[in-house]
Design an enzyme around this catalytic site. Structure first.
Site, PDB file in Angstrom:
ATOM      1  N   THR A 133       0.817  -1.221   0.000  1.00  0.00           N
ATOM      2  CA  THR A 133       0.000   0.000   0.000  1.00  0.00           C
ATOM      3  C   THR A 133       0.849   1.268   0.000  1.00  0.00           C
ATOM      4  O   THR A 133       2.001   1.247   0.452  1.00  0.00           O
ATOM      5  CB  THR A 133      -0.883  -0.014   1.270  1.00  0.00           C
ATOM      6  OG1 THR A 133      -1.494   1.254   1.430  1.00  0.00           O
ATOM      7  CG2 THR A 133      -0.083  -0.305   2.537  1.00  0.00           C
ATOM      8  N   LYS A 163       2.188  -3.315   7.399  1.00  0.00           N
ATOM      9  CA  LYS A 163       2.453  -3.509   5.964  1.00  0.00           C
ATOM     10  C   LYS A 163       3.904  -3.108   5.641  1.00  0.00           C
ATOM     11  O   LYS A 163       4.573  -3.759   4.837  1.00  0.00           O
ATOM     12  CB  LYS A 163       1.483  -2.671   5.114  1.00  0.00           C
ATOM     13  CG  LYS A 163       0.046  -3.147   5.115  1.00  0.00           C
ATOM     14  CD  LYS A 163      -0.174  -4.524   4.510  1.00  0.00           C
ATOM     15  CE  LYS A 163       0.015  -4.581   3.011  1.00  0.00           C
ATOM     16  NZ  LYS A 163      -0.381  -5.905   2.452  1.00  0.00           N
TER      17      LYS A 163
HETATM   18  P1  NAD Z   1      -9.681  -7.230   2.318  1.00  0.00           P
HETATM   19  O1  NAD Z   1      -9.639  -6.970   3.775  1.00  0.00           O
HETATM   20  O2  NAD Z   1     -10.934  -6.928   1.554  1.00  0.00           O
HETATM   21  O3  NAD Z   1      -9.341  -8.768   2.038  1.00  0.00           O
HETATM   22  C1  NAD Z   1      -8.316  -9.442   2.702  1.00  0.00           C
HETATM   23  C2  NAD Z   1      -8.505 -10.936   2.478  1.00  0.00           C
HETATM   24  O4  NAD Z   1      -7.429 -11.618   3.130  1.00  0.00           O
HETATM   25  C3  NAD Z   1      -9.801 -11.496   3.074  1.00  0.00           C
HETATM   26  O5  NAD Z   1     -10.423 -12.348   2.138  1.00  0.00           O
HETATM   27  C4  NAD Z   1      -9.346 -12.260   4.297  1.00  0.00           C
HETATM   28  O6  NAD Z   1     -10.182 -13.366   4.608  1.00  0.00           O
HETATM   29  C5  NAD Z   1      -7.953 -12.718   3.866  1.00  0.00           C
HETATM   30  N1  NAD Z   1      -7.062 -12.979   4.995  1.00  0.00           N
HETATM   31  C6  NAD Z   1      -6.889 -12.212   6.100  1.00  0.00           C
HETATM   32  N2  NAD Z   1      -5.999 -12.798   6.927  1.00  0.00           N
HETATM   33  C7  NAD Z   1      -5.591 -13.952   6.330  1.00  0.00           C
HETATM   34  C8  NAD Z   1      -4.674 -14.968   6.669  1.00  0.00           C
HETATM   35  N3  NAD Z   1      -3.992 -14.925   7.826  1.00  0.00           N
HETATM   36  N4  NAD Z   1      -4.501 -15.995   5.819  1.00  0.00           N
HETATM   37  C9  NAD Z   1      -5.196 -16.056   4.653  1.00  0.00           C
HETATM   38  N5  NAD Z   1      -6.089 -15.129   4.284  1.00  0.00           N
HETATM   39  C10 NAD Z   1      -6.287 -14.070   5.103  1.00  0.00           C
HETATM   40  O7  NAD Z   1      -8.447  -6.446   1.718  1.00  0.00           O
HETATM   41  P2  NAD Z   1      -8.274  -5.758   0.283  1.00  0.00           P
HETATM   42  O8  NAD Z   1      -8.770  -4.379   0.365  1.00  0.00           O
HETATM   43  O9  NAD Z   1      -8.765  -6.676  -0.755  1.00  0.00           O
HETATM   44  O10 NAD Z   1      -6.673  -5.669   0.222  1.00  0.00           O
HETATM   45  C11 NAD Z   1      -5.901  -6.726  -0.338  1.00  0.00           C
HETATM   46  C12 NAD Z   1      -4.433  -6.366  -0.243  1.00  0.00           C
HETATM   47  O11 NAD Z   1      -4.184  -5.142  -0.933  1.00  0.00           O
HETATM   48  C13 NAD Z   1      -3.960  -6.124   1.196  1.00  0.00           C
HETATM   49  O12 NAD Z   1      -2.671  -6.642   1.324  1.00  0.00           O
HETATM   50  C14 NAD Z   1      -3.930  -4.607   1.342  1.00  0.00           C
HETATM   51  O13 NAD Z   1      -2.958  -4.207   2.271  1.00  0.00           O
HETATM   52  C15 NAD Z   1      -3.555  -4.198  -0.078  1.00  0.00           C
HETATM   53  N6  NAD Z   1      -4.035  -2.882  -0.525  1.00  0.00           N
HETATM   54  C16 NAD Z   1      -5.355  -2.523  -0.383  1.00  0.00           C
HETATM   55  C17 NAD Z   1      -5.785  -1.301  -0.876  1.00  0.00           C
HETATM   56  C18 NAD Z   1      -7.228  -0.876  -0.770  1.00  0.00           C
HETATM   57  O14 NAD Z   1      -7.546   0.275  -1.082  1.00  0.00           O
HETATM   58  N7  NAD Z   1      -8.153  -1.752  -0.377  1.00  0.00           N
HETATM   59  C19 NAD Z   1      -4.871  -0.439  -1.495  1.00  0.00           C
HETATM   60  C20 NAD Z   1      -3.529  -0.833  -1.591  1.00  0.00           C
HETATM   61  C21 NAD Z   1      -3.127  -2.055  -1.119  1.00  0.00           C
HETATM   62  O1  DAU Z   2      -4.138   3.965   0.589  1.00  0.00           O
HETATM   63  C1  DAU Z   2      -4.353   2.589   0.485  1.00  0.00           C
HETATM   64  C2  DAU Z   2      -5.181   2.131   1.655  1.00  0.00           C
HETATM   65  O2  DAU Z   2      -6.504   2.605   1.436  1.00  0.00           O
HETATM   66  C3  DAU Z   2      -5.177   0.614   1.842  1.00  0.00           C
HETATM   67  O3  DAU Z   2      -3.877   0.195   2.139  1.00  0.00           O
HETATM   68  C4  DAU Z   2      -6.134   0.211   2.966  1.00  0.00           C
HETATM   69  O4  DAU Z   2      -6.194  -1.210   3.056  1.00  0.00           O
HETATM   70  C5  DAU Z   2      -7.511   0.746   2.630  1.00  0.00           C
HETATM   71  O5  DAU Z   2      -8.416   0.451   3.674  1.00  0.00           O
HETATM   72  C6  DAU Z   2      -7.452   2.255   2.404  1.00  0.00           C
HETATM   73  O6  DAU Z   2      -7.154   2.965   3.658  1.00  0.00           O
HETATM   74  P1  DAU Z   2      -7.892   4.313   4.061  1.00  0.00           P
HETATM   75  O7  DAU Z   2      -7.804   4.485   5.508  1.00  0.00           O
HETATM   76  O8  DAU Z   2      -7.457   5.438   3.205  1.00  0.00           O
HETATM   77  O9  DAU Z   2      -9.406   3.921   3.571  1.00  0.00           O
HETATM   78  P2  DAU Z   2     -10.828   4.117   4.278  1.00  0.00           P
HETATM   79  O10 DAU Z   2     -11.849   3.723   3.259  1.00  0.00           O
HETATM   80  O11 DAU Z   2     -10.903   3.498   5.613  1.00  0.00           O
HETATM   81  O12 DAU Z   2     -10.897   5.696   4.479  1.00  0.00           O
HETATM   82  C7  DAU Z   2     -10.721   6.584   3.372  1.00  0.00           C
HETATM   83  C8  DAU Z   2     -10.762   7.989   3.934  1.00  0.00           C
HETATM   84  O13 DAU Z   2     -12.100   8.266   4.386  1.00  0.00           O
HETATM   85  C9  DAU Z   2      -9.877   8.192   5.135  1.00  0.00           C
HETATM   86  O14 DAU Z   2      -9.326   9.501   5.092  1.00  0.00           O
HETATM   87  C10 DAU Z   2     -10.821   8.075   6.330  1.00  0.00           C
HETATM   88  C11 DAU Z   2     -12.142   8.595   5.776  1.00  0.00           C
HETATM   89  N1  DAU Z   2     -13.364   7.985   6.352  1.00  0.00           N
HETATM   90  C12 DAU Z   2     -13.454   6.630   6.383  1.00  0.00           C
HETATM   91  C13 DAU Z   2     -14.563   6.007   6.920  1.00  0.00           C
HETATM   92  C14 DAU Z   2     -14.664   4.496   6.981  1.00  0.00           C
HETATM   93  C15 DAU Z   2     -14.398   8.793   6.814  1.00  0.00           C
HETATM   94  O15 DAU Z   2     -14.333  10.023   6.752  1.00  0.00           O
HETATM   95  N2  DAU Z   2     -15.505   8.172   7.333  1.00  0.00           N
HETATM   96  C16 DAU Z   2     -15.626   6.808   7.425  1.00  0.00           C
HETATM   97  O16 DAU Z   2     -16.663   6.336   7.961  1.00  0.00           O
END
Ligand code: NAD
Ligand code: DAU
Length: 353
Positions: A133, A163
């Site tokens: 991330t 991370k």
């Molecule tokens: P998510 O929370 O939606 O999904 C995570 C998945 O991992 C789930 O299916 C969960 O069951 C599985 N998991 C958790 N612990 C585990 C374990 N110990 N063994 C096997 N499986 C396990 O997350 P996401 O948003 O899909 O993110 C996926 C990856 O991308 C993560 O590594 C996150 O750090 C990275 N990432 C996310 C974002 C974002 O905006 N969501 C952005 C950049 C990077």
């Molecule tokens: O930047 C990449 C990351 O983006 C990933 O690594 C993380 O897994 C992913 O969850 C995300 O993190 P953020 O903290 O940026 O995402 P989130 O959706 O939780 O929040 C986005 C922004 O919105 C953050 O500034 C917090 C704000 N927020 C979030 C929630 C849930 C609110 O204002 N209200 C809310 O209820």
């Protein structure tokens, strides 16, 4: 040929698996612990699909990882598995340390043992791709240049610190043992199958349910949004052509304040699912207590992956957010299924109502 993905029942992993099966003939083995964030409903279209095998296992379980890798002999491992929600990491960091650090260490050890035993040709071709991330780089001041791959690591939350630790382990397993690793650092994703604890799906579903739209602090924090299928295409490209040992930043050049994002969602809902009373969904916006240690701004400089691997996102924020809102309107059953008892407990702890 086979690739093994972890966390493929979560938001990004499941989108990756679905796209993979649609675009390639290669088998994909999907290993997921099925925490609250893992959802097999998302993978329902692949039930009985011969190209996809789902295995419930924990990446921190060395015996299970060794067994799976020996059974499927993958040419690559793509690690999505993680605890991913910042607010949860603030309330309870333990699981984040366990999965994001111990889990990645365990998976690296299993991959290394397997890789060492391969013949020269498959050994040279093998890849371990770690999905990370932009949050590892910390928070940017207004106007500061976007994060490049050389930006100092300055993680601020238990999530981003865990991370960051995993990225360092991956790097060390390359430098010390020669494991052919690739690391990607991506900005905020959004799109179909996004768990409704995160900003965009939470706002869409709360709005439709007539609930308040809780904006943390003044809503002026900035995130750089990328449509999830663009993230998946970037990962496929890095897997195909990335140079082992290198890291690649992935982003959409879509910096928006949280308030702008919420107002855009309200506008799209006003257009496509107007409220019965004719008022705008933006009337439901409420400003709530800020996140502790809230990072002010993230922005990704994705010029390296464009220059070296020719990858660019296909969606703008305007096209991607429209598709996303429409997807949630068209798929109410998906959200209903993921909102479990655990989810309701979480909402109560986080928002108090
Ligand atoms: P998510 O929370 O939606 O999904 C995570 C998945 O991992 C789930 O299916 C969960 O069951 C599985 N998991 C958790 N612990 C585990 C374990 N110990 N063994 C096997 N499986 C396990 O997350 P996401 O948003 O899909 O993110 C996926 C990856 O991308 C993560 O590594 C996150 O750090 C990275 N990432 C996310 C974002 C974002 O905006 N969501 C952005 C950049 C990077
Ligand atoms: O930047 C990449 C990351 O983006 C990933 O690594 C993380 O897994 C992913 O969850 C995300 O993190 P953020 O903290 O940026 O995402 P989130 O959706 O939780 O929040 C986005 C922004 O919105 C953050 O500034 C917090 C704000 N927020 C979030 C929630 C849930 C609110 O204002 N209200 C809310 O209820």
């Amino acid at each position: 040929m086979t690739i093994l993905v972890t966390g493929g029942a979560g938001f990004i992993g499941a989108n990756f698996v679905l796209d993979w099966v649609a675009q390639s003939n290669e088998r994909i083995v999907n290993v997921d612990k099925l925490t609250y964030a893992g959802n097999l409903h998302t993978l329902a279209p692949l039930a009985n699909h011969t190209q996809h095998a789902f295995v419930r296992a924990d990446i921190a379980d060395r015996g299970a990882m060794d067994k799976l890798i020996a059974q499927y002999r993958p040419r690559a491992i793509v690690n999505f598995a993680a605890e991913s929600h910042v607010d949860r990491s603030i309330l309870g960091p333990g699981e984040f340390i366990q999965t994001n650090i111990i889990g990645v260490f365990t998976l690296l050890e299993a991959a290394l043992a397997y890789w060492k035993g391969l013949d020269a040709e498959p050994q040279a071709a093998f890849r371990f791709l770690h999905v990370s991330t932009d949050e590892v780089y910390g928070s940017l001041a207004p106007g500061a240049p976007a994060f490049t791959e050389n930006h100092r690591y300055e993680p601020n939350s238990p999530y981003s610190a865990s991370k960051a630790a995993s990225d360092h382990l991956v790097r060390a397993w390359h430098h010390t043992y020669g494991l052919p690793v690739l690391t990607t650092n991506c900005s905020n994703n959004y799109g179909p199958y996004h768990f409704p604890e995160k900003l965009i799906p939470l706002m869409i579903l709360n709005a439709l349910a007539g609930k308040s739209l809780p904006v943390y602090g003044d809503g002026q924090q900035i995130r750089d949004w990328l449509y999830v299928r663009d993230h998946c295409s970037a990962i496929r490209r890095v897997l195909e052509a990335g140079v082992p040992g290198q890291t690649y930043n992935i982003g959409g050049c879509n910096e928006k304040t949280n308030l702008e994002v919420v107002r855009t969602i309200c506008g799209l809902l006003d257009e496509n699912a107007p409220r019965a009373d004719g008022k705008s969904y933006s009337e439901q916006i409420t400003f709530v207590k800020d996140r502790p240690g809230h990072d002010k701004r993230y922005a990704i400089d994705a010029s390296k992956i464009e220059r070296e691997l020719g990858w660019k996102p296909a969606e703008t924020f305007e096209s991607g957010i429209r598709k996303t809102v429409q997807w949630y309107l068209d798929n109410p059953g998906w959200a209903k299924d993921v909102i479990s008892g655990d989810y309701r407990d979480w909402v109560h702890k986080q928002y108090g109502t």
